[in-house]
Motif scaffolding. Structure first.
Motif, short mmCIF file in Angstrom:
data_model
loop_
_atom_site.label_atom_id
_atom_site.label_comp_id
_atom_site.label_asym_id
_atom_site.label_seq_id
_atom_site.Cartn_x
_atom_site.Cartn_y
_atom_site.Cartn_z
N GLN A 10 0.84 -1.21 0.00
CA GLN A 10 0.00 0.00 0.00
C GLN A 10 0.87 1.26 0.00
OE1 GLN A 10 -0.51 -2.71 1.80
NE2 GLN A 10 -2.45 -3.34 0.86
N LEU A 11 1.96 1.21 0.75
CA LEU A 11 2.83 2.38 0.82
C LEU A 11 3.57 2.59 -0.50
CD1 LEU A 11 3.19 4.16 3.44
CD2 LEU A 11 5.58 3.67 3.02
N ALA A 12 3.93 1.46 -1.15
CA ALA A 12 4.61 1.57 -2.45
C ALA A 12 3.69 2.21 -3.48
CB ALA A 12 5.06 0.19 -2.92
N ARG A 13 2.37 1.97 -3.36
CA ARG A 13 1.42 2.61 -4.29
C ARG A 13 1.36 4.11 -4.05
NH1 ARG A 13 -3.04 -2.01 -3.02
NH2 ARG A 13 -2.03 -3.73 -4.15
N LEU A 14 1.44 4.50 -2.77
CA LEU A 14 1.45 5.94 -2.46
C LEU A 14 2.66 6.57 -3.14
CD1 LEU A 14 0.47 8.48 -0.97
CD2 LEU A 14 1.80 7.69 1.02
N TYR A 15 3.83 5.94 -3.03
CA TYR A 15 5.06 6.47 -3.65
C TYR A 15 4.86 6.54 -5.16
CZ TYR A 15 10.18 6.82 -4.37
OH TYR A 15 11.45 7.24 -4.70
N TRP A 16 4.33 5.48 -5.71
CA TRP A 16 4.18 5.37 -7.17
C TRP A 16 3.29 6.49 -7.72
CZ3 TRP A 16 6.83 2.31 -10.45
CH2 TRP A 16 6.38 2.24 -11.76
N TYR A 17 2.15 6.71 -7.06
CA TYR A 17 1.17 7.66 -7.61
C TYR A 17 1.39 9.11 -7.17
CZ TYR A 17 -1.62 3.98 -9.74
OH TYR A 17 -2.06 2.95 -10.55
N THR A 18 2.48 9.32 -6.37
CA THR A 18 2.83 10.72 -6.04
C THR A 18 4.26 11.00 -6.51
OG1 THR A 18 3.54 10.04 -3.80
CG2 THR A 18 1.27 10.82 -4.05
N VAL A 19 5.22 10.44 -5.83
CA VAL A 19 6.64 10.73 -6.10
C VAL A 19 7.03 10.37 -7.53
CG1 VAL A 19 9.02 10.25 -5.36
CG2 VAL A 19 7.17 10.31 -3.68
N GLU A 20 6.47 9.24 -8.04
CA GLU A 20 6.85 8.82 -9.39
C GLU A 20 5.91 9.38 -10.47
OE1 GLU A 20 10.32 6.50 -8.45
OE2 GLU A 20 9.57 7.62 -10.14
N PHE A 21 4.60 9.33 -10.24
CA PHE A 21 3.67 9.66 -11.33
C PHE A 21 2.59 10.67 -10.90
CE2 PHE A 21 5.40 7.13 -14.61
CZ PHE A 21 6.05 6.08 -13.97
N GLY A 22 2.97 11.57 -10.00
CA GLY A 22 1.98 12.52 -9.49
C GLY A 22 1.79 13.73 -10.39
N LEU A 23 0.53 14.20 -10.43
CA LEU A 23 0.17 15.48 -11.07
C LEU A 23 -0.36 16.40 -9.97
CD1 LEU A 23 -1.83 14.29 -14.25
CD2 LEU A 23 0.62 14.81 -14.07
N MET A 24 -0.31 17.70 -10.22
CA MET A 24 -0.89 18.62 -9.25
C MET A 24 -1.68 19.70 -9.98
SD MET A 24 1.94 21.23 -7.72
CE MET A 24 3.29 20.10 -7.52
N GLU A 25 -2.64 20.26 -9.24
CA GLU A 25 -3.42 21.37 -9.78
C GLU A 25 -2.59 22.64 -9.61
OE1 GLU A 25 -6.79 20.71 -7.33
OE2 GLU A 25 -7.79 19.40 -8.77
N SER A 26 -2.78 23.58 -10.52
CA SER A 26 -2.14 24.89 -10.35
C SER A 26 -3.06 25.93 -10.99
CB SER A 26 -0.77 24.92 -11.05
OG SER A 26 -0.93 25.23 -12.43
N ALA A 27 -2.77 27.20 -10.76
CA ALA A 27 -3.62 28.28 -11.34
C ALA A 27 -3.58 28.20 -12.86
CB ALA A 27 -3.08 29.61 -10.85
N LYS A 28 -2.50 27.56 -13.37
CA LYS A 28 -2.38 27.52 -14.85
C LYS A 28 -2.83 26.17 -15.41
CE LYS A 28 1.76 28.77 -13.66
NZ LYS A 28 3.22 28.97 -13.61
N GLY A 29 -3.45 25.33 -14.53
CA GLY A 29 -3.91 24.02 -15.03
C GLY A 29 -3.10 22.90 -14.41
N LEU A 30 -3.30 21.66 -14.90
CA LEU A 30 -2.58 20.52 -14.32
C LEU A 30 -1.08 20.64 -14.64
CD1 LEU A 30 -4.88 17.44 -15.03
CD2 LEU A 30 -4.79 18.92 -13.01
#
Ligand code: HBI
Ligand code: FE
Length: 289
Positions: free
Chosen positions: A166-186
């Motif tokens: 479960q923790l490896a999935r957290l790493y995978w979907y944030t540290v490795e493949f994460g996107l973030m919202e910003s004022a200018k879009g994803l």
């Protein structure tokens, strides 16, 4: 022995007990330095307008474009002064407990090798370009620096509770493949995306993957693939929000996860915060990119 070239069962000859080795920067060849420059220049044609401000600011602050593979003896004083992190060379993937211990002590472990000129587009193992270009700039952001250390500390505890997958999935979907919202879009902040010329475009602009608002338990239940573009990207509102999630005790989260089934990569659940719904499933897309 795994099919990876750089996986060992014990610290290989020359490595310390914590698996670190000297970078031996003088031993890099002209071809290896040129490979770094080629990859760097290619990414810098793609990332402006796609990578997060935190990543672009980190890249500028660390000045990884002085020509050739960065010398950690030059890089580390800059990084340490910013957030207390340093980068240490290791021969390849290290056991989870070794990895977590380094993160818990603000040491990011990087592969020493760089991919061959005929491997520019894809390699399964993290090389120094994936690790240093992909991961290290984000460590200059104070909130992300705290998140990564909290992740390391959480990893040591998760191992004892049998919650590593479960923790490896957290790493995978944030540290490795994460996107973030910003004022200018994803925007991209995940190292696996930002170090890839093809996935830097796919992750933000392709119609096929789902893009879903980050939710800790949802991410911890979601399977992932290591040999293709992601079929789902999770989106955080901010790095600070991500850090705040990991500063809470995961014990109750692990209890809530017990007995809950894993979620396949191309599923959208009724209570997902859907940002973009993918147009086709992984199979329909014909698998590999
Ligand atoms: N080792 N060198 C290295 N780099 C990683 O990114 C890494 C690792 N070992 C384990 C690991 N990542 C993942 O399993 C983490 O989720 C723990
Ligand atoms: Fe990585």
């Amino acid at each position: 022995m795994s099919d990876f070239e750089h996986v060992f069962d014990a610290p290989p000859p020359g490595a310390a007990a914590d698996w670190t080795i000297s970078q031996n920067w003088r031993a890099y060849t002209e071809v290896e330095h040129d490979t770094w420059d080629t990859l760097y220049e290619r990414q810098m044609k793609i990332l402006p307008g796609r990578a997060s401000d935190a990543f672009m600011n980190g890249l500028k602050a660390l000045d990884l474009n002085t020509g050739g593979i960065p010398d950690f003896a030059v890089l580390n004083p800059k990084l340490k002064a910013l957030t207390g992190w340093t980068v240490e060379c290791v021969p390849g993937l290290v056991p989870d407990d070794v990895f977590f211990d380094h993160l818990a002590n603000r040491r990011f472990v990087s592969g020493q090798f760089i991919r061959k000129p005929d491997q520019l587009d894809y390699l399964q193992e993290p090389d120094i370009f994936h690790d240093v270009f992909g991961h290290v700039p984000m460590l200059t952001d104070p909130d992300f620096a705290d998140y990564m250390q909290a992740y390391g500390k959480g990893g040591q505890r998760a191992a004892s509770l049998g919650m590593l997958p479960q923790l490896a999935r957290l790493y995978w979907y944030t540290v490795e493949f994460g996107l973030m919202e910003s004022a200018k879009g994803l925007r991209i902040y995940g190292a696996g995306i930002v170090s890839s010329a093809t996935e830097s475009v796919f992750a933000l602009e392709d119609a096929s993957p789902n893009r879903i608002g980050f939710e800790l338990e949802r991410v911890m239940r979601t399977l992932y693939r290591i040999d293709d573009f992601q079929q789902v990207y999770f989106v955080i509102p901010s790095i600070e929000a991500l850090k705040d999630v990991t500063l809470k005790d995961f014990g109750p989260v692990y209890d809530a996860l017990k007995g809950q089934p894993d979620i396949a990569v191309d599923v959208v659940l009724p209570d997902d915060r859907v940002i973009t719904r993918g147009t086709q499933s992984y199979a329909a897309r014909g698998g590999r990119f």
